[in-house]
Design a protein around this motif. Sequence first.
Motif, mmCIF file in Angstrom:
data_model
loop_
_atom_site.group_PDB
_atom_site.id
_atom_site.type_symbol
_atom_site.label_atom_id
_atom_site.label_comp_id
_atom_site.label_asym_id
_atom_site.label_seq_id
_atom_site.Cartn_x
_atom_site.Cartn_y
_atom_site.Cartn_z
ATOM 1 N N THR A 136 -112.519 5.489 27.291
ATOM 2 C CA THR A 136 -112.057 6.464 28.279
ATOM 3 C C THR A 136 -112.251 7.891 27.765
ATOM 4 O OG1 THR A 136 -109.813 6.185 27.380
ATOM 5 C CG2 THR A 136 -110.385 4.931 29.365
ATOM 6 N N THR A 149 -118.586 10.140 37.250
ATOM 7 C CA THR A 149 -117.170 10.223 37.605
ATOM 8 C C THR A 149 -116.763 9.055 38.491
ATOM 9 O OG1 THR A 149 -117.274 12.637 37.491
ATOM 10 C CG2 THR A 149 -115.393 11.684 38.653
ATOM 11 N N PHE A 179 -114.287 6.913 36.363
ATOM 12 C CA PHE A 179 -112.924 7.260 36.782
ATOM 13 C C PHE A 179 -112.853 7.255 38.305
ATOM 14 C CE2 PHE A 179 -113.635 9.433 32.700
ATOM 15 C CZ PHE A 179 -112.587 8.925 31.945
ATOM 16 N N TRP A 188 -110.009 9.200 40.044
ATOM 17 C CA TRP A 188 -110.242 10.650 39.985
ATOM 18 C C TRP A 188 -111.222 11.053 41.086
ATOM 19 C CZ3 TRP A 188 -113.176 13.284 35.317
ATOM 20 C CH2 TRP A 188 -113.151 14.664 35.477
ATOM 21 N N VAL A 241 -106.747 10.099 31.945
ATOM 22 C CA VAL A 241 -107.907 9.301 31.547
ATOM 23 C C VAL A 241 -107.575 7.820 31.492
ATOM 24 C CG1 VAL A 241 -109.036 11.166 30.267
ATOM 25 C CG2 VAL A 241 -107.378 9.698 29.101
ATOM 26 N N ALA A 299 -109.084 5.353 35.057
ATOM 27 C CA ALA A 299 -110.317 4.805 34.493
ATOM 28 C C ALA A 299 -110.701 3.451 35.093
ATOM 29 C CB ALA A 299 -110.176 4.667 32.980
#
Length: 322
Positions: A4, A67, A71, A74, A279, A283
Motif C-alpha cells: 500500500t 489509482t 485504491f 479513493w 492507504v 486499498a
Amino acid sequence: MELTTVWFVLIAVLWTGYFVLEGFDFGVGVLLPFLGRDEARRRTIVRTIGPVWDGNEVWLLVAGGATFAAFPEWYATLFSGFYLPLFLILLALIVRGVALEYRAKSDSTRGWDRAFFWGSLGPVFLWGVAFANMVRGVPLDAEHEFTGSLLTLLNPFALLGGVATLLLFTLHGAIFLALRTTGDLRQGAGRIARTLAPVTLVVVPAFLVAAGGGLPVRWAAVGLAAAGLTGALAATLRGRDGWAFAASALAVVAFAAALFTGLWPNVLPALNPANSLTVTNAASTPYTLTVMTWVAAVFTPVVLAYQAWTYWVFRRRLTGTT
C-alpha cells in the motif's frame, strides 16, 4: 515496505511526472496570446511542444488507472465528489487536444489558438483547486461519500491553490519556451519568466505553508520548492536557460512532494478524521497490488526510456520565423 505504501509512492511519482512534463505544456498554452504576436511566432510556440504534449498526457492516464486499481475507494469518492471540476478538466483537455491537432489543418487558426489557451488555463487552475481540497480535507460521511457541493470545493484555500498552480506552471512554461526558442521569442519568454518568478516565489510557498501539518519531510519539500523557484529566478536573470528549467522542474517536483507528504497516511482526509480514507481502508487486495507491482516493474522502464529518447531527438531550439 508494505505494498500500500509502495503504490501510494508510485501514484505520487506519476502525478509528479505529469505536473513536471504537462506543466510546461500548460504554461506554453497560457502564454500563447501574450508571446504569439503573429502567426509565425504562434506556430513556433506550438511546435515547441508538438512532438511531446500527447506523450506527457499519458502520465495522467496512468496515474488515474493506477489509482483506480490500487485504491478503488479513493478513486470512487474522488471522482464522485469532484465530478464537476474533473469533468471540466476533461472537457478542457479534449478541446486542447483537438486544437493542437487541427490548427495546422485550418486556414484560420485564431479559433484553435483560443481553444488551446482556454484548454490550458482551465486545467492549470482546476488541478490546483482539486489538490488543495484533497490536502485540506473534504466533508465525508461514515460510508466515505462526499456530502458537500461545488461551493464547498471553491473555498478560499482551494482558490489560492488554483492561483499557485497557475503561476507555477506558467512560469515553468515560460522558462521552457526560453530554453527551446531563439531571438525575440526567447527574449519575450525570459521577460515573462523574470516577471512571474518573484510573484510565484511568494504565492507557492505561502500556499504550501497554509496547508500546514504533515511529516517533517514535507517541510523539507516546501523549502526545496522555494529554493527551486529562487534558483530559477537567478538562472533566468543570468540567461542560463538550462539551469533555469532544471530549477523550475525541481520546484514542481518539490511542490508535488509537499502535497503528497501532506496527505500521508491519508489519501483523502475528511473534515471528521474518523471518516478519512487512508492507504489502508482505500486499498485493493494484496493479490491485486502484487500483480500490479510486477507489471509496473516490467513496463515502467520501457516507457521512461522511450519518452527520454523522444525529448533527446527533439531537443534543438526553434526560431521564431519558421
